[in-house]
Write a protein that holds these residues in place. Structure first.
Motif, PDB file in Angstrom:
ATOM      1  N   SER A  92     -18.339 -74.759  32.372  1.00  0.00           N
ATOM      2  CA  SER A  92     -16.961 -74.547  32.828  1.00  0.00           C
ATOM      3  C   SER A  92     -16.116 -73.721  31.860  1.00  0.00           C
ATOM      4  O   SER A  92     -14.940 -73.465  32.149  1.00  0.00           O
ATOM      5  CB  SER A  92     -16.265 -75.886  33.083  1.00  0.00           C
ATOM      6  N   HIS A  93     -16.706 -73.306  30.731  1.00  0.00           N
ATOM      7  CA  HIS A  93     -15.907 -72.538  29.763  1.00  0.00           C
ATOM      8  C   HIS A  93     -16.822 -71.838  28.777  1.00  0.00           C
ATOM      9  O   HIS A  93     -17.420 -72.478  27.911  1.00  0.00           O
ATOM     10  CB  HIS A  93     -14.968 -73.498  29.014  1.00  0.00           C
ATOM     11  N   THR A  94     -16.932 -70.523  28.917  1.00  0.00           N
ATOM     12  CA  THR A  94     -17.773 -69.790  27.978  1.00  0.00           C
ATOM     13  C   THR A  94     -17.172 -68.424  27.674  1.00  0.00           C
ATOM     14  O   THR A  94     -16.282 -67.951  28.383  1.00  0.00           O
ATOM     15  CB  THR A  94     -19.219 -69.661  28.515  1.00  0.00           C
ATOM     16  N   LEU A 101      -3.524 -65.091  27.504  1.00  0.00           N
ATOM     17  CA  LEU A 101      -3.366 -64.845  26.069  1.00  0.00           C
ATOM     18  C   LEU A 101      -3.589 -66.189  25.390  1.00  0.00           C
ATOM     19  O   LEU A 101      -2.887 -67.161  25.660  1.00  0.00           O
ATOM     20  CB  LEU A 101      -1.945 -64.334  25.779  1.00  0.00           C
ATOM     21  N   HIS A 102      -4.605 -66.242  24.544  1.00  0.00           N
ATOM     22  CA  HIS A 102      -4.948 -67.473  23.820  1.00  0.00           C
ATOM     23  C   HIS A 102      -3.733 -67.954  23.005  1.00  0.00           C
ATOM     24  O   HIS A 102      -2.914 -67.135  22.570  1.00  0.00           O
ATOM     25  CB  HIS A 102      -6.130 -67.155  22.892  1.00  0.00           C
ATOM     26  N   PRO A 103      -3.616 -69.253  22.787  1.00  0.00           N
ATOM     27  CA  PRO A 103      -2.494 -69.764  21.976  1.00  0.00           C
ATOM     28  C   PRO A 103      -2.393 -69.121  20.592  1.00  0.00           C
ATOM     29  O   PRO A 103      -1.299 -69.118  20.006  1.00  0.00           O
ATOM     30  CB  PRO A 103      -2.779 -71.256  21.846  1.00  0.00           C
ATOM     31  N   GLY A 127      -6.033 -69.119  31.783  1.00  0.00           N
ATOM     32  CA  GLY A 127      -6.382 -69.749  30.528  1.00  0.00           C
ATOM     33  C   GLY A 127      -7.390 -68.897  29.768  1.00  0.00           C
ATOM     34  O   GLY A 127      -7.904 -67.934  30.332  1.00  0.00           O
ATOM     35  N   GLU A 128      -7.646 -69.132  28.464  1.00  0.00           N
ATOM     36  CA  GLU A 128      -7.148 -70.348  27.907  1.00  0.00           C
ATOM     37  C   GLU A 128      -5.779 -70.157  27.274  1.00  0.00           C
ATOM     38  O   GLU A 128      -5.564 -69.238  26.503  1.00  0.00           O
ATOM     39  CB  GLU A 128      -8.141 -70.922  26.897  1.00  0.00           C
ATOM     40  N   THR A 129      -4.910 -71.102  27.611  1.00  0.00           N
ATOM     41  CA  THR A 129      -3.555 -71.129  27.089  1.00  0.00           C
ATOM     42  C   THR A 129      -3.326 -72.536  26.542  1.00  0.00           C
ATOM     43  O   THR A 129      -4.209 -73.370  26.617  1.00  0.00           O
ATOM     44  CB  THR A 129      -2.548 -70.785  28.204  1.00  0.00           C
ATOM     45  N   ILE A 169      -6.482 -75.358  29.624  1.00  0.00           N
ATOM     46  CA  ILE A 169      -5.701 -75.652  28.418  1.00  0.00           C
ATOM     47  C   ILE A 169      -6.563 -75.759  27.172  1.00  0.00           C
ATOM     48  O   ILE A 169      -7.586 -76.455  27.165  1.00  0.00           O
ATOM     49  CB  ILE A 169      -4.919 -76.961  28.616  1.00  0.00           C
ATOM     50  N   HIS A 170      -6.130 -75.045  26.130  1.00  0.00           N
ATOM     51  CA  HIS A 170      -6.687 -75.177  24.783  1.00  0.00           C
ATOM     52  C   HIS A 170      -5.672 -76.012  23.992  1.00  0.00           C
ATOM     53  O   HIS A 170      -4.525 -75.616  23.851  1.00  0.00           O
ATOM     54  CB  HIS A 170      -6.870 -73.781  24.183  1.00  0.00           C
ATOM     55  N   ASP A 171      -6.117 -77.148  23.497  1.00  0.00           N
ATOM     56  CA  ASP A 171      -5.213 -78.074  22.783  1.00  0.00           C
ATOM     57  C   ASP A 171      -5.879 -78.443  21.467  1.00  0.00           C
ATOM     58  O   ASP A 171      -6.826 -79.230  21.442  1.00  0.00           O
ATOM     59  CB  ASP A 171      -4.989 -79.315  23.657  1.00  0.00           C
ATOM     60  N   PHE A 225      -8.347 -79.656  30.725  1.00  0.00           N
ATOM     61  CA  PHE A 225      -8.284 -79.660  29.262  1.00  0.00           C
ATOM     62  C   PHE A 225      -9.664 -79.255  28.761  1.00  0.00           C
ATOM     63  O   PHE A 225     -10.615 -80.021  28.868  1.00  0.00           O
ATOM     64  CB  PHE A 225      -7.936 -81.052  28.735  1.00  0.00           C
ATOM     65  N   HIS A 226      -9.763 -78.010  28.247  1.00  0.00           N
ATOM     66  CA  HIS A 226     -11.070 -77.542  27.791  1.00  0.00           C
ATOM     67  C   HIS A 226     -11.350 -78.099  26.401  1.00  0.00           C
ATOM     68  O   HIS A 226     -10.432 -78.312  25.608  1.00  0.00           O
ATOM     69  CB  HIS A 226     -11.116 -76.009  27.859  1.00  0.00           C
ATOM     70  N   CYS A 227     -12.638 -78.344  26.126  1.00  0.00           N
ATOM     71  CA  CYS A 227     -13.058 -78.962  24.865  1.00  0.00           C
ATOM     72  C   CYS A 227     -12.140 -80.125  24.519  1.00  0.00           C
ATOM     73  O   CYS A 227     -11.514 -80.160  23.463  1.00  0.00           O
ATOM     74  CB  CYS A 227     -13.085 -77.947  23.731  1.00  0.00           C
ATOM     75  N   THR A 277     -19.714 -75.138  27.228  1.00  0.00           N
ATOM     76  CA  THR A 277     -20.231 -74.806  25.899  1.00  0.00           C
ATOM     77  C   THR A 277     -19.124 -74.336  24.951  1.00  0.00           C
ATOM     78  O   THR A 277     -19.203 -74.574  23.759  1.00  0.00           O
ATOM     79  CB  THR A 277     -21.274 -73.670  25.970  1.00  0.00           C
ATOM     80  N   ASP A 278     -18.110 -73.605  25.472  1.00  0.00           N
ATOM     81  CA  ASP A 278     -17.191 -72.842  24.620  1.00  0.00           C
ATOM     82  C   ASP A 278     -18.008 -71.916  23.707  1.00  0.00           C
ATOM     83  O   ASP A 278     -17.608 -71.590  22.601  1.00  0.00           O
ATOM     84  CB  ASP A 278     -16.257 -73.733  23.794  1.00  0.00           C
ATOM     85  N   ALA A 279     -19.199 -71.522  24.191  1.00  0.00           N
ATOM     86  CA  ALA A 279     -20.085 -70.663  23.395  1.00  0.00           C
ATOM     87  C   ALA A 279     -19.402 -69.327  23.100  1.00  0.00           C
ATOM     88  O   ALA A 279     -18.670 -68.822  23.953  1.00  0.00           O
ATOM     89  CB  ALA A 279     -21.374 -70.429  24.180  1.00  0.00           C
TER      90      ALA A 279
HETATM   91 ZN   LIG Z   1     -10.246 -73.026  23.188  1.00  0.00          ZN
END
Ligand SMILES: [Zn+2]
Ligand SMILES: [Zn+2]
Length: 300
Positions: free
Chosen positions: A30-32, A85-87, A136-138, A173-175, A197-199, A247-249
């Motif tokens: 769901s997130h790579t 745009l990433h946080p 995202g990711e925001t 979301i990146h938190d 909520f990713h990772c 993975t957030d690989a």
């Molecule tokens: Zn992230």
């Protein structure tokens, strides 16, 4: 002799782990970030499909990677894009680089609010593309961005929340070290219907708070790390219909390959570890997670 010996451990860290045993049913990563993994997209998809990781959500972090995500999702039916745009990107656009973490090729000069406005306008254009399934990711990252960047980061987060609502797309979301403020700003703005909520990095209490609000929680490699019992408690506290895997690989490689390069084909390690934490069979968890991913990103 001694020289080659001392070199081998550091070289090993760059060696991609072998492919795990295939999963018994298809799942989505769901997130790579395929653009950071040093392989062609075709090769990444082939490796992933061989272990039954059949769907990928390719996540954008700045204008360039968001444009790339849309191109890939348009070209490959098993890839879906998110743009943002990433946080850590938002404050860099406004204030310039605060450190060298992104490397010289992505250097940002201080552009003030105008730079954020221009970049966000491009994200808004991209977000309307049918290949884009999420914004995202925001979110917020108080680990990398110090107090100077918080205002720009929060402003950017608010704009991305509004965009997700306007387009009816999922919010990713990146938190990092910012749980309370992420939840507060979501509540203040009014969350979109579909939130991931990713990772996920909160505890069981936060998992319950998120689930009650209808948010989905995506678990990555850290849920396999021995020390992270609190994270496994959070997984146990999350209703099954809210659980995703990612993975957030190339980051956050699961055990037993922690520290080596991550990629979507390594999802089976994380998923099997999660099934064992939840004391359910792997096939059931695959089916549940795949269904959840399809629902939250509205995938066909
Ligand atoms: Zn992230
Ligand atoms: Zn990411």
């Amino acid at each position: 002799m001694s020289r080659s010996k001392s070199q081998s451990p550091s070289n090993e860290r760059d060696v991609p782990p072998p492919a795990p045993e295939p999963l018994p049913a298809p799942v989505a990563d769901s997130h790579t970030h395929l653009d950071m993994q040093g392989r062609s997209t075709e090769e990444s998809l082939r490796l992933a499909a061989a272990v039954n990781v059949t769907t990928l959500v390719q996540v954008g972090c700045d204008v360039r990677s968001s444009e790339w995500a849309v191109q890939q999702a348009s070209a490959f039916p098993s890839i879906h894009a998110t743009v943002a745009l990433h946080p850590n990107e938002a404050p860099r656009l406004v204030l310039g680089d605060m450190d060298q973490w992104a490397g010289p090729d992505t250097h940002r000069a201080a552009g003030g609010t105008a730079a954020l406005d221009a970049a966000f306008a491009r994200i808004e254009e991209l977000a309307a593309d049918p290949a884009v399934v999420g914004i995202g990711e925001t979110g917020l990252d108080y680990f990398r961005t110090g107090p100077d960047g918080v205002a720009a980061q929060q402003e950017s987060f608010r704009r991305h929340i509004a965009l997700a609502k306007r387009l009816g797309k999922a919010l990713v979301i990146h938190d990092r070290d910012a749980h309370a403020d992420v939840l507060r700003i979501l509540a203040e703005e009014g969350a979109p219907e579909r939130v991931v909520f990713h990772c996920f990095s909160g505890d069981a209490a936060m998992a319950r708070t998120c689930a009650e609000a209808g948010y989905h929680l995506s678990f990555a490699g850290p849920v396999t790390f021995k020390a992270n019992e609190e994270l496994r408690e959070a997984l146990r506290a999350t209703p099954r219909e809210r659980v995703l895997v990612e993975t957030d690989a190339p980051f956050l490689t699961p055990m037993p390959y922690r520290g080596r390069p991550n990629a979507p084909y390594l999802i089976p390690h994380t998923l099997r570890s999660m099934a064992s934490t939840l004391a359910i069979d792997v096939k059931t968890l695959c089916e549940t997670v795949d269904e959840n991913t399809r629902r939250v990103f509205d995938l066909v």
